[in-house]
Design a protein around this motif. Structure first.
Motif, short mmCIF file in Angstrom:
data_model
loop_
_atom_site.label_atom_id
_atom_site.label_comp_id
_atom_site.label_asym_id
_atom_site.label_seq_id
_atom_site.Cartn_x
_atom_site.Cartn_y
_atom_site.Cartn_z
N LEU A 99 0.85 -1.19 0.00
CA LEU A 99 0.00 0.00 0.00
C LEU A 99 0.88 1.23 0.00
O LEU A 99 2.00 1.19 0.49
CB LEU A 99 -0.90 0.01 1.24
CG LEU A 99 -1.98 -1.07 1.32
CD1 LEU A 99 -2.70 -1.00 2.66
CD2 LEU A 99 -2.96 -0.91 0.16
N PRO A 100 0.39 2.35 -0.53
CA PRO A 100 1.23 3.54 -0.57
C PRO A 100 1.47 4.12 0.81
O PRO A 100 0.64 3.99 1.71
CB PRO A 100 0.40 4.51 -1.42
CG PRO A 100 -1.00 4.06 -1.26
CD PRO A 100 -0.94 2.58 -1.12
N GLN A 101 2.63 4.71 0.99
CA GLN A 101 2.96 5.45 2.19
C GLN A 101 3.03 4.58 3.44
O GLN A 101 2.81 5.05 4.55
CB GLN A 101 1.99 6.61 2.38
CG GLN A 101 1.95 7.53 1.16
CD GLN A 101 0.86 8.58 1.23
OE1 GLN A 101 0.12 8.65 2.21
NE2 GLN A 101 0.78 9.41 0.20
N ALA B 95 2.83 8.52 -4.21
CA ALA B 95 2.27 7.18 -4.31
C ALA B 95 0.81 7.27 -4.67
O ALA B 95 0.05 8.08 -4.13
CB ALA B 95 2.43 6.45 -2.99
N MET B 96 0.42 6.41 -5.60
CA MET B 96 -0.99 6.34 -5.98
C MET B 96 -1.78 5.71 -4.84
O MET B 96 -1.34 4.73 -4.25
CB MET B 96 -1.13 5.46 -7.22
CG MET B 96 -0.40 5.96 -8.44
SD MET B 96 -1.22 7.36 -9.18
CE MET B 96 -2.64 6.57 -9.91
N TYR B 97 -2.92 6.24 -4.54
CA TYR B 97 -3.72 5.70 -3.45
C TYR B 97 -4.29 4.33 -3.77
O TYR B 97 -4.74 3.61 -2.88
CB TYR B 97 -4.83 6.67 -3.06
CG TYR B 97 -4.31 7.80 -2.21
CD1 TYR B 97 -3.96 9.01 -2.81
CD2 TYR B 97 -4.10 7.64 -0.85
CE1 TYR B 97 -3.45 10.04 -2.04
CE2 TYR B 97 -3.59 8.67 -0.08
CZ TYR B 97 -3.27 9.86 -0.68
OH TYR B 97 -2.75 10.89 0.08
N SER B 98 -4.23 3.96 -5.04
CA SER B 98 -4.72 2.62 -5.40
C SER B 98 -3.72 1.54 -4.99
O SER B 98 -4.03 0.37 -4.98
CB SER B 98 -4.94 2.56 -6.91
OG SER B 98 -3.76 2.89 -7.61
#
Lengths: 115, 117
Positions: A99-101, B95-98
């Motif tokens: 997942l991002p971040q 970063a893409m939230y997907s």
């Protein structure tokens, strides 16, 4: 919980020799990163894996550097042949989910000196 | 690509005083800004992070502020203690939230924080 493990911790080689570094991420972590940290600078991303696939290797000098992550767990980073400017600390980091971040957890690094 | 500038490179403060480290970034698409602390011989360790939909975040003695218009973010440490002595790095990423995409961090050059007793 055990952290990111890296070996060896230190390596000294002569230019034009080959060297390999090993990383064992935190158990269950999906994403793995390799960074290069030259003395006095911040880490620079070399390659990112998600499970056993490459997500980003745009900054990896592919003429001499290669990396793989077999079975989506451990990873190795290889330099062949090494140059003087490859002297640096090579850091491995991992995140739990793809997942991002997500928080990146770093290992202690492998310090490479090329003579 | 993204470029992150960090200042100062060295900061010396008296124990108990506050310390402020500043960073600017170049890519307006960046949406995640973590701060890492690195002690000698160890890998970086996350101390606080902020996302682009938030202007300020606080965790005990540590706070981070973000100004997206100016592309600027700062770390504030209050009531500094000897164990705060280390090198601090700011970083940025998009970063893409997907999910599932490239989200490697671009780091600043670091600030060596020295706490004088």
């Amino acid at each position: 919980e055990a952290g990111v493990a890296q070996s060896p911790r230190y390596k000294i080689i002569e230019k034009r020799q080959s060297v390999a570094f090993w990383c064992n991420p935190i158990s269950g972590h999906a994403t793995l990163y390799w960074y290069q940290q030259i003395l006095g600078q911040g880490p620079k991303l070399l390659i990112q894996f998600q499970n056993n696939g490459v997500v980003d290797d745009s900054q990896l000098p592919k003429d001499r550097f290669s990396a793989e992550r077999l079975k989506g767990v451990d990873s190795t980073l290889k330099i062949q042949p090494a140059k003087l400017e490859d002297s640096a600390v090579y850091l491995c980091a991992s995140t739990l989910l793809a997942l991002p971040q997500e928080t990146q957890y770093f290992g202690p690094g492998t310090r490479l000196l090329v003579l | 690509g993204e470029n992150v500038e960090q200042h100062p490179s060295t900061l010396s403060v008296q124990e108990g005083d506050s310390a402020v480290i500043k960073c600017t970034y170049s890519d307006s698409a960046s949406n995640y800004f973590p701060w890492y602390k690195q002690e000698l011989g160890k890998g970086p360790q996350l101390i606080i992070d902020i996302r682009s939909n938030v202007g300020e975040k606080k965790d005990q003695r540590i706070a981070v502020t973000l100004n997206k218009t100016a592309k600027h973010f700062s770390l504030h440490i209050t009531e500094t203690q000897p164990e705060d002595s280390a090198v601090y790095f700011c970083a940025a990423s998009f970063a893409m939230y997907s999910g599932g995409g490239a989200d490697g961090l671009t780091f600043g050059k670091g600030t060596h924080l020295i706490i004088q007793p």
